[in-house]
Design an enzyme around this catalytic site. Structure first.
Site, PDB file in Angstrom:
ATOM      1  N   GLY A  40     -14.580   4.637   4.791  1.00 39.92           N
ATOM      2  CA  GLY A  40     -13.836   5.867   5.012  1.00 39.92           C
ATOM      3  C   GLY A  40     -14.173   6.486   6.354  1.00 39.92           C
ATOM      4  O   GLY A  40     -15.167   6.139   7.001  1.00 39.92           O
ATOM      5  N   ASP A  41     -13.318   7.392   6.778  1.00 41.07           N
ATOM      6  CA  ASP A  41     -13.499   8.074   8.052  1.00 41.07           C
ATOM      7  C   ASP A  41     -14.119   9.447   7.836  1.00 41.07           C
ATOM      8  O   ASP A  41     -14.132   9.988   6.722  1.00 41.07           O
ATOM      9  CB  ASP A  41     -12.146   8.238   8.753  1.00 41.07           C
ATOM     10  CG  ASP A  41     -11.484   6.891   9.031  1.00 41.07           C
ATOM     11  OD1 ASP A  41     -12.214   5.953   9.403  1.00 41.07           O
ATOM     12  OD2 ASP A  41     -10.257   6.787   8.860  1.00 41.07           O
ATOM     13  N   GLU A  48       0.838  -1.200   0.000  1.00 38.14           N
ATOM     14  CA  GLU A  48       0.000   0.000   0.000  1.00 38.14           C
ATOM     15  C   GLU A  48       0.868   1.243   0.000  1.00 38.14           C
ATOM     16  O   GLU A  48       1.873   1.327   0.709  1.00 38.14           O
ATOM     17  CB  GLU A  48      -0.914   0.022   1.228  1.00 38.14           C
ATOM     18  CG  GLU A  48      -1.827   1.245   1.262  1.00 38.14           C
ATOM     19  CD  GLU A  48      -2.756   1.240   2.448  1.00 38.14           C
ATOM     20  OE1 GLU A  48      -3.684   0.402   2.462  1.00 38.14           O
ATOM     21  OE2 GLU A  48      -2.571   2.064   3.372  1.00 38.14           O
ATOM     22  N   PHE A  65      -0.980   6.443  15.844  1.00 38.91           N
ATOM     23  CA  PHE A  65      -1.885   5.954  14.814  1.00 38.91           C
ATOM     24  C   PHE A  65      -2.706   4.782  15.330  1.00 38.91           C
ATOM     25  O   PHE A  65      -3.920   4.683  15.075  1.00 38.91           O
ATOM     26  CB  PHE A  65      -1.086   5.561  13.578  1.00 38.91           C
ATOM     27  CG  PHE A  65      -1.920   5.135  12.405  1.00 38.91           C
ATOM     28  CD1 PHE A  65      -3.017   5.880  12.000  1.00 38.91           C
ATOM     29  CD2 PHE A  65      -1.596   3.986  11.696  1.00 38.91           C
ATOM     30  CE1 PHE A  65      -3.781   5.487  10.909  1.00 38.91           C
ATOM     31  CE2 PHE A  65      -2.357   3.593  10.614  1.00 38.91           C
ATOM     32  CZ  PHE A  65      -3.453   4.332  10.219  1.00 38.91           C
ATOM     33  N   HIS A 123      -7.986   2.902  -4.100  1.00 39.08           N
ATOM     34  CA  HIS A 123      -8.947   2.987  -3.012  1.00 39.08           C
ATOM     35  C   HIS A 123     -10.143   3.823  -3.438  1.00 39.08           C
ATOM     36  O   HIS A 123     -10.013   4.781  -4.210  1.00 39.08           O
ATOM     37  CB  HIS A 123      -8.298   3.630  -1.780  1.00 39.08           C
ATOM     38  CG  HIS A 123      -7.413   2.688  -1.028  1.00 39.08           C
ATOM     39  ND1 HIS A 123      -7.375   2.632   0.348  1.00 39.08           N
ATOM     40  CD2 HIS A 123      -6.525   1.751  -1.445  1.00 39.08           C
ATOM     41  CE1 HIS A 123      -6.501   1.721   0.733  1.00 39.08           C
ATOM     42  NE2 HIS A 123      -5.971   1.177  -0.339  1.00 39.08           N
ATOM     43  N   HIS A 180     -13.555  -3.363  14.903  1.00 38.00           N
ATOM     44  CA  HIS A 180     -13.737  -2.015  14.350  1.00 38.00           C
ATOM     45  C   HIS A 180     -14.279  -1.115  15.454  1.00 38.00           C
ATOM     46  O   HIS A 180     -15.108  -1.541  16.266  1.00 38.00           O
ATOM     47  CB  HIS A 180     -14.724  -2.055  13.177  1.00 38.00           C
ATOM     48  CG  HIS A 180     -14.780  -0.780  12.405  1.00 38.00           C
ATOM     49  ND1 HIS A 180     -15.488   0.317  12.841  1.00 38.00           N
ATOM     50  CD2 HIS A 180     -14.214  -0.414  11.230  1.00 38.00           C
ATOM     51  CE1 HIS A 180     -15.358   1.300  11.971  1.00 38.00           C
ATOM     52  NE2 HIS A 180     -14.582   0.886  10.984  1.00 38.00           N
ATOM     53  N   HIS A 195       0.158  -8.182   3.062  1.00 39.58           N
ATOM     54  CA  HIS A 195      -0.048  -6.848   2.494  1.00 39.58           C
ATOM     55  C   HIS A 195       0.678  -5.847   3.392  1.00 39.58           C
ATOM     56  O   HIS A 195       0.343  -5.700   4.569  1.00 39.58           O
ATOM     57  CB  HIS A 195      -1.542  -6.525   2.452  1.00 39.58           C
ATOM     58  CG  HIS A 195      -1.864  -5.195   1.831  1.00 39.58           C
ATOM     59  ND1 HIS A 195      -1.813  -4.975   0.476  1.00 39.58           N
ATOM     60  CD2 HIS A 195      -2.243  -4.014   2.387  1.00 39.58           C
ATOM     61  CE1 HIS A 195      -2.159  -3.720   0.213  1.00 39.58           C
ATOM     62  NE2 HIS A 195      -2.417  -3.115   1.355  1.00 39.58           N
TER      63      HIS A 195
END
Length: 286
Positions: free
Chosen positions: A99-100, A8, A208, A68, A141, A257
């Site tokens: 998405g945020d 990514e 993060f 994305h 989540h 990934h």
């Protein structure tokens, strides 16, 4: 058989950052990844940059490109128009995410926008022959009331048309392995690929993790803190990430990934430590 890799990246916001993206992709290309993905920024803040970067890489990079696509800040019509532009540019791999919210706030659908990732995946699966990948969350989540709900939501995304899930990063192999087992028990048969974050900067990684709800085990936090005090942070980061990946591979994981943050060096070192760099690739990345 060696693990299949993917990477990514994020879209550049400056000329210097463009060179970083280019260097990342071409440094890792000899590892023959399945694809390289280009993210959206928080709150959909880099939509146009993501589209431009993905289409440029599609033309110039020797790697399949996955773009994305999120629900944030766009109507359904706008999102599907973006998907059509990707398809016209030869990009058929999509990472579909809710998405945020903007500025770190709660997610709010745009006017006439998709309310969640299930709606997005359903629409994309009807819009064209896309390979749709979705997010998954081994440690849960933040918006899920329980891990069961978290797993059920992933199953709904797979049932809506997604072909694979890529997880949020985690610090312990058991986080992924427990989640994989729970998904199998729920009847999820699509591949679930662990998302791996090599820790290039411990302080920013920890912040993060806190923002996205990824728990940091105390013993790991203490080990990173001690490694920094003893001026061996880079060596410990490499060792920790390689050990994490090795444990996953030993449990039958076949795909990895890597979240590169457009800094390929540590990811490349981890792949070398795991023996995932072929002799031919080594000639190009030496």
């Amino acid at each position: 058989m060696p693990a299949a890799l993917s990477f990514e990246t994020f879209p550049p916001k400056s000329l210097h950052a463009s060179f970083d993206l280019w260097d990342t992709v071409h440094t890792l290309a000899p590892l023959n990844p399945r694809f390289v993905s280009v993210t959206y920024g928080a709150g959909g803040s880099t939509q146009s940059l993501t589209q431009e970067a993905a289409q440029t890489l599609r033309k110039t990079a020797p790697i399949p490109v996955a773009a994305h696509l999120t629900c944030t800040g766009q109507s359904k019509t706008d999102v599907l128009a973006t998907a059509k532009r990707y398809y016209a540019a030869g990009i058929t791999d999509i990472v579909a995410l809710r998405g945020d919210g903007a500025n770190g706030g709660a997610f709010e659908p745009a006017e006439d926008g998709f309310a969640n990732s299930i709606e997005l995946v359903t629409a994309l699966s009807r819009a064209g022959p896309f390979n749709i990948r979705v997010g998954a969350y081994p440690d849960g989540h933040p918006d899920a009331a329980s891990q069961r709900q978290n797993v059920d939501w992933l199953k709904a995304k797979i049932d809506a048309g997604a072909c694979e899930a890529i997880t949020q990063f985690f610090f312990e192999p058991d986080s992924f392995l427990r989640f994989r087992d729970a998904c199998a028990d729920a009847g999820i048969t699509a591949p679930i690929t662990p998302g791996i974050l090599p820790v290039a900067n411990w302080a920013s990684t920890r912040r993060f993790a806190e923002r996205c709800g990824t728990p940091v085990p105390a013993y790991i936090a203490n080990a990173f803190d001690r490694a920094e005090r003893e001026d061996r942070a880079a060596l410990f980061a490499l060792t920790h990430c390689a050990d994490l990946c090795d444990s996953l591979l030993g449990e039958g994981v076949e795909t990895l990934h890597f979240y590169t943050l457009n800094r390929p060096e540590l990811t490349l070192k981890v792949c070398r430590a795991l023996g995932l760099v072929t002799p031919t690739a080594a000639l190009h990345v030496a």
